[in-house]
Motif scaffolding. Structure first.
Motif, short mmCIF file in Angstrom:
data_model
loop_
_atom_site.label_atom_id
_atom_site.label_comp_id
_atom_site.label_asym_id
_atom_site.label_seq_id
_atom_site.Cartn_x
_atom_site.Cartn_y
_atom_site.Cartn_z
N GLY A 1 5.28 -5.15 2.89
CA GLY A 1 6.67 -4.72 2.71
C GLY A 1 6.96 -4.25 1.30
O GLY A 1 7.61 -3.21 1.10
N LEU A 2 6.46 -5.01 0.32
CA LEU A 2 6.72 -4.64 -1.07
C LEU A 2 5.93 -3.40 -1.48
O LEU A 2 6.40 -2.61 -2.32
N ASP A 3 4.73 -3.22 -0.92
CA ASP A 3 3.97 -2.00 -1.21
C ASP A 3 4.77 -0.76 -0.79
O ASP A 3 4.85 0.22 -1.53
N TYR A 4 5.32 -0.82 0.40
CA TYR A 4 6.11 0.32 0.87
C TYR A 4 7.31 0.57 -0.06
O TYR A 4 7.59 1.71 -0.44
N LEU A 5 7.96 -0.52 -0.43
CA LEU A 5 9.15 -0.39 -1.29
C LEU A 5 8.78 0.11 -2.68
O LEU A 5 9.39 1.06 -3.20
N TRP B 1 10.23 3.54 -4.29
CA TRP B 1 10.59 3.56 -5.71
C TRP B 1 9.56 4.27 -6.57
O TRP B 1 9.82 4.50 -7.76
N GLN B 2 8.39 4.59 -6.01
CA GLN B 2 7.36 5.35 -6.72
C GLN B 2 6.96 4.71 -8.05
O GLN B 2 6.91 5.36 -9.09
N TRP B 3 6.64 3.43 -8.00
CA TRP B 3 6.20 2.70 -9.18
C TRP B 3 4.69 2.81 -9.41
O TRP B 3 4.17 2.21 -10.35
N GLY B 4 4.00 3.52 -8.58
CA GLY B 4 2.58 3.75 -8.79
C GLY B 4 1.76 2.47 -8.70
O GLY B 4 2.06 1.53 -7.95
N LEU B 5 0.69 2.40 -9.51
CA LEU B 5 -0.21 1.25 -9.47
C LEU B 5 0.43 0.00 -10.05
O LEU B 5 0.05 -1.12 -9.69
N HIS B 6 1.39 0.17 -10.94
CA HIS B 6 2.15 -0.99 -11.42
C HIS B 6 2.85 -1.66 -10.25
O HIS B 6 2.83 -2.89 -10.12
N ALA C 1 3.36 -5.94 -6.14
CA ALA C 1 3.48 -6.35 -4.74
C ALA C 1 2.39 -7.35 -4.37
O ALA C 1 2.63 -8.35 -3.67
N THR C 2 1.17 -7.10 -4.84
CA THR C 2 0.06 -8.00 -4.56
C THR C 2 0.31 -9.38 -5.15
O THR C 2 0.13 -10.41 -4.49
N VAL C 3 0.72 -9.43 -6.40
CA VAL C 3 0.95 -10.71 -7.08
C VAL C 3 2.07 -11.50 -6.42
O VAL C 3 1.97 -12.73 -6.24
N MET C 4 3.14 -10.83 -6.03
CA MET C 4 4.25 -11.54 -5.40
C MET C 4 3.84 -12.10 -4.03
O MET C 4 4.22 -13.21 -3.65
N GLY C 5 3.05 -11.33 -3.27
CA GLY C 5 2.55 -11.85 -2.00
C GLY C 5 1.63 -13.04 -2.20
O GLY C 5 1.71 -14.04 -1.48
#
Length: 447
Positions: free
Chosen positions: A173-177, A182-187, A192-196
């Motif tokens: 979900g956060l990857d999509y967002l 929001w187009q935050w790129g690799l950041h 998203a990975t860390v929050m999951g």
């Protein structure tokens, strides 16, 4: 573990373990899908160049989880509950003691590491963005790997799977967002990975400190024990080497692809890496289901059950590996299209990579299963030999084949070296099984 049939017990542990790690694979695969569609070959190249340092964190987390988990299971099998609690507690200490300095080093080394692989301009910036986020969150990254392994060894494989599922769905979900909207790129991908992963850690900690933990973990058992920590790290050392080996291989391939090709080949290699990692994690899941049973029955001195569990593990990991390899070779464009979108150049380069790089993919499952078996019975030396051999045997192939065949030689180095190593591992495994004697001294049954 002795209450039900061995096959039923094997699947009781293996299915949740496989599900957990396949869910874990969603972290990488979903990142790749969103990055490929939103950022194209540039984004995939950058994340592939950054991945080896994040692989170091995965390696250390696996060492902690597998080592402490194996030692905890061995102690439980021998009815040594105080020692089992101590091994459990060391996991929490090691996440912090090793996590903070490792994360700091990754943050500091990130720019030089990207430059060493030939990343310049946008490639370097994107890769550094990814590493900065993961580096600051290193203890969480460690915990997301180690703690589900501990929960599984405590007899709660479904809870471990739930923890991984919560993290994976959050990451999707956060990857999509973050990446698409929001187009935050690799950041954004790293965040998203860390929050999951953070949510996975919270679920696992909730179980470990709850009344549902069969060992219990009173404060008196939470003392740091240097001896138990070192024993756990020694036992899990081969698992760390497996991930370090993967990181080393990615670095060497990146360097060679940049030398003989371009960032397009690095992006194609990233796609083959996502596909291979998915099977590798499946095999690790089989190992994860097999390890508690092998450790327990070995600790309880029941060698015939050890052999039977190994047979089930080999049939599952290698058999599914053959099916997955066949599917990739028959339908490469369908799998590549998941990541490449409408980029025809990336599609063609990736199809070539699949055909040359993944035709012996199932042997990765066999090698990791053999190393896990040696680890589970306390044979850290043999487990380490398999893993170190896997690392060293690739070097001459990567040095010589590109000189002979250029880009094709880079693609072929891994599968050809795995074929050679597998022949040695088969002999080692056969020799080890011959030494497992029944209690009455009778000759062991053949595998």
């Amino acid at each position: 573990m002795n209450k039900h049939s061995l096959t039923r017990t094997f699947w009781h542990y293996t299915i949740p373990a496989v599900a957990a790690l396949m869910i874990s694979g969603l972290y990488m695969v979903v990142d790749g899908v969103f990055i490929g569609h939103a950022m194209g070959a540039t984004g995939l190249s950058a994340v592939n160049m950054a991945w080896p340092l994040s692989g170091v964190m995965l390696a250390i987390g696996m060492m902690i989880g597998m080592g402490c988990g194996a030692r905890c299971s061995l102690a439980q099998g021998a009815a040594q509950m105080p020692q089992a609690r101590s091994y459990l507690a060391q996991t929490l200490w090691l996440l912090v003691i090793l996590g903070i300095p490792t994360g700091a080093l990754i943050v500091l080394m990130g720019p030089a590491f990207m430059a060493m692989q030939g990343a310049r301009g946008e490639l370097a910036t994107l890769g550094n963005d990814y590493l900065q986020v993961l580096g600051w969150a290193a203890p969480l990254v460690f915990g997301s790997i180690a703690l589900p392994l501990l929960v599984r060894n405590l007899g709660a494989p479904r809870m471990a799977t739930l923890a991984m599922l919560v993290g994976a769905l959050t990451n999707v979900g956060l990857d999509y967002l973050f990446i698409i909207v929001w187009q935050w790129g690799l950041h954004g991908a790293a965040l998203a990975t860390v929050m999951g992963e953070g949510l996975s850690v919270l679920v696992c900690l909730g179980y470990i400190f709850s009344r549902h933990n069969p060992l219990g973990l009173p404060l008196a058992a939470c003392r740091f024990n240097l001896g138990h920590s070192l024993e756990s790290l020694t036992t899990g050392f081969s698992s760390m080497l497996m991930y370090l080996y993967m990181s080393l291989v990615v670095v060497l391939h990146n360097l060679l692809f940049m030398h003989y090709g371009s960032p397009l080949q690095v992006a194609a290699y990233a796609i083959t890496g996502y596909l291979m990692a998915f099977y590798y994690l499946f095999a690790e899941g089989v190992c994860g289901g097999m390890q508690p049973l092998v450790s327990y029955f070995h600790g309880a001195r029941q060698p015939e059950k050890v052999r039977r569990v190994l047979r089930l593990g080999l049939f599952t990991a290698v058999g599914i590996g053959l099916l997955m390899t066949s599917a990739l070779l028959l339908l490469p464009s369908a799998f590549v299209g998941i990541f490449s979108g409408s980029d025809k150049a990336l599609l063609e380069a990736s199809v070539t990579g699949i055909r040359l790089h993944l035709f012996a993919m199932f042997l990765d499952g066999f090698i990791v299963l053999a190393a896990s078996f040696f680890q589970a019975i306390g044979q850290a030396r043999n487990a380490t030999l398999v893993t170190v051999g896997n690392m060293l045997i690739q070097l001459p192939f990567l040095a010589l084949l590109p000189l002979l065949w250029g880009l094709n030689g880079v693609w072929l180095a891994l599968p050809l070296s795995n074929i050679c190593l597998s022949l040695v591992v088969i002999w080692m495994l056969h020799h080890q099984l011959q030494t497992l004697k029944p209690l009455d001294g009778a000759a062991p049954h053949p595998v």
